[in-house]
Design a protein around this motif. Structure first.
Motif: not given
Lengths: 351, 351
Positions: A37, A134-135, B100-102, B105-106, B115, B127-129, B134, B193
């Motif tokens: 983000h 979205g995200r 969310t799936g974020v 991610e990082d 991930q 990787n799901c929302d 999201g 996030q």
């Protein structure tokens, strides 16, 4: 200029015929996959009454204080970085209104999306969700956003996205444009991608896109933007001189007026404007090149008057027919992507 | 059982020390990157007044009929498929509440997320929302969802996610647990996030997760679920016998009660339950293993009583200290992921 453009079209058409529509489906060597983000700021909400919340069935009943500090105005970026990019700059994908980066991930009929196409073609890809989509997340209204969200019904896509002339709840009674390329039998699957949108958040969206380019792409980037994303892309390029190395505007809207805005900061970067088919249906009130009066023709002429480098592609003139507003989901999506890829190569944007 | 578990812990600890915390940062060979929506159904809204909307500054003013057909209850899945997976089944990542799936991610301090770790370790990753989070999108309330969304203020994470004992708007005055591993200096980045959540959508979320596994993973999958995702993961495994080949529950909540639900359908699949540090702070009312009474100890015992295969890991007992509720973002996130990866290998989930 006109003659040059026509020669370019013919060369492009030959390239499409010669090399086919796909850069190959071999595995790609990927250095990193992730997301982040960026943008936004802290907003404090005060004096709201305490809520009583049971988050989970059988879970504890909790008192939740809705007051406090929130982040608002941030956007989301999903990225795939290749081991060895073949392009000079990362490719940013910006979606249109009421949609997210999912626009570029898959097609409603399950074929690979443009994200995969441009990865195969050698680009690092940064697929973005604008603020409140979205995200990226969204913020309370009316406390933070001043308006209510707008939800797009399925029916609105039919005319406005130029799938056909008559919509009906009964799929058998819908009338599609003859030869149109959108997989209309999967309209429900496309509808699953819709997200609400606000009409009061353009400033927040613009600020986050600017921050993204300013902070993360000091070495340059190319922005490919669809529909609502088009105006943000042009303005981001104007606001970040030297950092946007190419603009690809796919069925865009929201161009700045060259009588009011100096387009000189982007005169040295190549700009591609791509339009699909069915532009002249009088029932269509939005999402075609005439919907905003002469906004884009005027923008293109204004940029050319500054010695800018504009390529204007009407796909039907290239013999590529039946494309809707959702080019990247149409059955010939790879063919359209190849036109864009060939243009990038011609503009020196590949290594 | 206890002795076996302790021996396994010691073996695991040796493995962590011997092989380090990372499966390597070499490029990975990727077959496909994409995303899709699944689940949900059409909902019709009627008799609402027509809205007048100007989507874009300088754009046309349009009459928008907010009535019509909408999709509601769908979820989103982002996937990366490897050219040659080293695991027997794809790995599904399910996030916790208000996220969310974020999540995967990082990390908030910009290191690669789980991930990337599990891709490097040879898993195809999905990787799901969840529904209403999201990119899954969300639906109108009160017309479709019956309640209003809940927004989590930044302050709520501090105690509940076990970052520390005292929160203050001034970062300098916040008191973190001694030795805790969350990058608290990047709390704002984590807050970016957050997404709103509803408390009335558990049924929709569950239905979409069930449809995902039923339709897309007939060949089997492993589900790694965090927090709120844990209960959905167990129930999805119960509802789709034979399709979930392993369950990894990371600081989970929402377990079914073995006195009321027959756990036999999952007795043959390995189940891992992982807990971080700081479980016994009396100020914490949620998001620790005691918050829901003896929900998870009871679930684990109930599954063992059916001859189920449960591995219960308290990370501090392995000598891995300082972990918060957000294990996958803690500074030792790769170390915790390696514990999970080693468990999967031991359970025969790798090729």
């Amino acid at each position: 200029m006109r003659l040059m453009q026509k020669l370019f079209f013919i060369a492009l058409l030959c390239a499409v015929i010669a090399f086919g529509a796909s850069p190959g489906n071999a595995a790609i060597s990927v250095k990193a996959v992730g997301g982040f983000h960026i943008g936004g700021k802290e907003v404090v909400i005060k004096d709201m009454p305490v809520q009583v919340v049971q988050y989970t069935k059988n879970g504890p009943i909790e008192k939740v204080d809705p007051n406090g500090e929130f982040m608002a105005g941030q956007m989301y970026v999903q990225y795939v970085q290749l081991e060895k990019a073949l392009s000079k700059y990362p490719l940013l994908l910006w979606h249109g209104g009421g949609l997210t980066g999912v626009t570029y991930e898959d097609t409603p009929d399950g074929r690979p999306g443009w994200q995969q196409f441009f990865l195969n073609a050698g680009h690092d890809v940064y697929n973005c969700d604008a603020v409140e989509r979205g995200r990226a997340s969204w913020a309370k209204y009316p406390e933070i956003y001043t308006t209510s969200p707008v939800f797009r019904p399925k029916s609105q896509t039919w005319l406005n996205f130029r799938f056909g002339t008559e919509y009906n709840e009964d799929p058998a009674k819908r009338v599609a444009h003859p030869g149109q390329q959108f997989p209309v039998e999967h309209l429900d699957q496309f509808t699953r991608q819709f997200v609400p949108r606000w009409t009061s958040t353009d400033g927040l969206i613009m600020a986050a896109y600017n921050e993204l380019i300013d902070k993360k792409f000091t070495g340059g980037c190319v922005v490919l933007a669809h529909s609502q994303g088009g105006g943000f892309a042009i303005n981001a390029a104007l606001a970040n001189p030297g950092k946007v190395k190419g603009l690809i505007l796919v069925e865009p809207n929201g161009a700045p007026d060259p009588d009011k805005v100096d387009l000189s900061p982007i005169k040295d970067i190549p700009v591609l404007i791509v339009w699909g088919d069915y532009q002249n249906n009088p029932k269509i009130t939005a999402w075609n090149k005439a919907a905003y009066g002469d906004l884009y023709p005027k923008f293109a002429k204004g940029l050319e008057a500054k010695n800018g480098k504009v390529t204007w592609i009407d796909l039907p003139e290239l013999g590529i027919k039946g494309n809707t507003h959702m080019l990247m989901m149409d059955k010939n999506s790879d063919q359209v992507a190849q036109v864009i890829q060939d243009w990038m190569a011609k503009q020196g944007l590949m290594r």
